[in-house]
Every structure is written in structure tokens, then in C-alpha cells.
Design a protein around this motif. Structure first.
Motif, mmCIF file in Angstrom:
data_model
loop_
_atom_site.group_PDB
_atom_site.id
_atom_site.type_symbol
_atom_site.label_atom_id
_atom_site.label_comp_id
_atom_site.label_asym_id
_atom_site.label_seq_id
_atom_site.Cartn_x
_atom_site.Cartn_y
_atom_site.Cartn_z
ATOM 1 N N ILE A 118 5.626 5.662 10.393
ATOM 2 C CA ILE A 118 6.518 5.284 9.287
ATOM 3 C C ILE A 118 5.848 5.561 7.939
ATOM 4 O O ILE A 118 6.450 6.147 7.036
ATOM 5 N N ASP A 119 4.584 5.165 7.800
ATOM 6 C CA ASP A 119 3.937 5.268 6.485
ATOM 7 C C ASP A 119 3.668 6.712 6.089
ATOM 8 O O ASP A 119 3.862 7.090 4.928
ATOM 9 N N SER A 120 3.223 7.541 7.041
ATOM 10 C CA SER A 120 2.975 8.943 6.676
ATOM 11 C C SER A 120 4.294 9.654 6.389
ATOM 12 O O SER A 120 4.358 10.520 5.509
ATOM 13 N N LYS A 141 0.836 -1.211 0.000
ATOM 14 C CA LYS A 141 0.000 0.000 0.000
ATOM 15 C C LYS A 141 0.870 1.261 0.000
ATOM 16 O O LYS A 141 0.705 2.140 -0.826
ATOM 17 N N THR A 142 1.777 1.325 0.961
ATOM 18 C CA THR A 142 2.612 2.535 1.059
ATOM 19 C C THR A 142 3.558 2.631 -0.138
ATOM 20 O O THR A 142 3.797 3.727 -0.655
ATOM 21 N N SER A 143 4.061 1.495 -0.587
ATOM 22 C CA SER A 143 4.942 1.520 -1.776
ATOM 23 C C SER A 143 4.186 2.062 -2.984
ATOM 24 O O SER A 143 4.724 2.851 -3.768
ATOM 25 N N VAL A 159 -6.256 7.576 1.420
ATOM 26 C CA VAL A 159 -6.291 7.025 2.777
ATOM 27 C C VAL A 159 -5.743 5.609 2.716
ATOM 28 O O VAL A 159 -6.252 4.766 1.968
ATOM 29 N N GLU A 160 -4.671 5.359 3.457
ATOM 30 C CA GLU A 160 -4.144 3.994 3.574
ATOM 31 C C GLU A 160 -4.713 3.375 4.837
ATOM 32 O O GLU A 160 -4.453 3.851 5.941
ATOM 33 N N ASN A 161 -5.473 2.324 4.677
ATOM 34 C CA ASN A 161 -6.079 1.671 5.842
ATOM 35 C C ASN A 161 -5.055 0.776 6.545
ATOM 36 O O ASN A 161 -3.959 0.529 6.037
#
Ligand SMILES: Nc1nc2c(ncn2[C@@H]2O[C@H](COP(=O)(O)OP(=O)(O)OP(=O)(O)O)[C@@H](O)[C@H]2O)c(=O)[nH]1
Ligand SMILES: [Mg+2]
Length: 218
Positions: free
Chosen positions: A72-74, A44-46, A118-120
Motif C-alpha cells: 500500500i505505502d509504495s 509517514k506515508t502522508s 526510506v519509510e521504516n
């Protein structure tokens, strides 16, 4: 037992009402919004990281990342070019809900963006039960997870608007039968819009980014 079901229904109804409020807010600001679901580590983040440079100078993007802990993801989304990146730490919950998104939206001037991503939380079960109020729900399925996932997680595959099959660079190394996977998807979600991507080689990312641009501009 009956009582328990009623309580769950009430929670979901309350969530749906707030999701509608979120939707109205996002819609009023003229932002196109997506909710990305996937199992942990599907990419997702990638996908967000690799997509953002392709949207540069075309769309103003804000990202909201849900996670059990850490930012980390944000941080990754901000480093990749998101104009705003907000982390929601769920404190252990396995999904985002409409209340959490509502709180994150309070921190954004939505009129400044064209696309809200939005990444869940990484999970193939719970996030599907909680509407957030975004325009589209995107499921990222990755090749190493296995080709049986539509059969094992039908609720998630049934409800999504777009399917991104990621990590296709690993197809030569993994026993993933695309036809078997595709048949499962077809039964649950006939004709669902599908992209095949690799965040490693970049394959398929232009088509995915073009679709986002088209949706955001329409
Ligand atoms: N080979 C390959 N690896 C990938 C691809 N996309 C992502 N990865 C790798 O998969 C791992 C997980 O990627 P993330 O983007 O952090 O996955 P995620 O879904 O955001 O994970 P969570 O937020 O923890 O649920 C990382 O090591 C990535 O480099 C891809 O297309 N091909
Ligand atoms: Mg992530």
C-alpha cells in the motif's frame, strides 16, 4: 543470560557493518538519504505523498517502504511522483534492518536519484536499534499520539537527527501540551531540528521540503 546479550550484540554489530556498506554505496552515488521512523499511523506515508509534489522538477526521488505486509505505502509513493518505489515486506519483523535495505538497493540504479526516502515499519521501539546506512534519521511524531511519547520512548527520540511534529491541525481538538512534549525532547535531544507539519492543511510542508532540497544539493 550473559550469552543472550552477547548474541544480540553480535547481530547488531553485523547490522552496523552492513549499514556502513549501504552508506558507502549511497554516498558514492551522490544521493541524499533519509530513514523515516514513527509509530503506526503518525503520517509517514502522508508526509512522503505531500512532499513529493513539492520536490517535482527539483529532486529525483526514490522511495523504499518497509511494512509487515502489503504494498500500500509504495503504491502511494509511486502515485505521488516517486520515480521508483520499492516495498520491503518484513514478513512480520517490526523494523527494517541493513540487510533488507541492502536487498532493496540492489533493485535501484542509485545514480538516477537525488533523494532516497526510506519509510521504516511503524514502531517506536525496534527501528531505532537497527542502523540502515542512511544520512539522516527523521522521526515523525503526531499530535494524537500524546505529548508523553519522548518520556516513554527515549531511545528513539534520543537518536534522531530531525523531528517532524505532524497533524498540528489537530492541536485544537487534542490535549497535547507542546511545552511538555518539547521539554522531554530537549532533555533527550537538545536543539534537534524540528518541523511542525500538517499533511491535511499543508502547513509547514514548504519548510520541510526546502530543507530536503538544501540537504540534497549540498
Ligand atoms: N488530521 C491529520 N491527519 C493526518 C495527517 N497526516 C496523516 N494523517 C492521517 O493519518 C492516517 C495515517 O497516515 P499514514 O500516512 O498512512 O501513516 P503512516 O505513518 O504511514 O502509517 P503506517 O505506515 O501504517 O505506520 C491517515 O488517515 C492520514 O490521512 C495530518 O497532518 N493531519
Ligand atoms: Mg505508511
Amino acid at each position: 543470560m550473559t550469552q543472550k546479550i552477547t548474541v544480540v550484540e553480535n547481530i547488531l554489530n553485523a547490522n552496523d557493518r552492513l549499514a556502513q556498506e549501504n552508506f558507502n554505496r549511497i554516498e558514492k552515488a551522490g544521493v541524499f538519504s533519509i530513514n523515516i521512523l514513527a509509530s503506526p499511523g503518525a503520517g509517514k506515508t502522508s508526509l512522503i505523498e505531500k512532499t513529493l509534489p513539492l520536490l517535482k522538477d527539483k529532486l529525483r526521488v526514490a522511495a523504499i517502504d518497509g511494512d509487515i505486509a502489503t504494498s500500500i505505502d509504495s503504491d502511494r509513493a509511486a502515485a505521488a511522483g516517486a520515480l521508483a518505489a520499492i516495498q520491503i515486506n518484513t514478513g512480520g519483523d517490526c523494523h527494517l534492518d541493513a540487510v533488507m535495505l541492502h536487498g532493496a538497493l540492489d533493485q535501484l540504479d542509485l545514480t538516477q536519484y537525488d533523494l532516497l526516502i526510506v519509510e521504516n515499519v511503524g514502531n517506536l521501539v525496534c527501528p531505532a536499534n537497527f542502523k540502515l546506512g542512511t544520512h539522516k534519521t527523521i522521526l515523525v511524531a503526531s499530535v494524537p499520539e500524546g505529548d508523553d511519547k519522548p518520556y516513554k520512548y527515549p531511545g528513539t527520540y534520543r537518536g534522531v537527527d530531525v523531528l517532524v511534529i505532524n497533524k498540528i491541525d489537530l492541536l485544537p481538538y487534542v490535549n497535547f501540551r507542546m511545552d511538555y512534549f518539547g521539554r522531554g525532547v530537549q532533555v533527550l535531544n537538545p536543539g534537534v531540528k524540528t518541523f511542525r507539519t500538517s499533511c491535511t492543511t499543508g502547513e509547514g510542508l514548504d519548510d520541510w521540503a526546502d530543507w530536503l532540497i538544501e540537504q540534497a544539493k549540498s
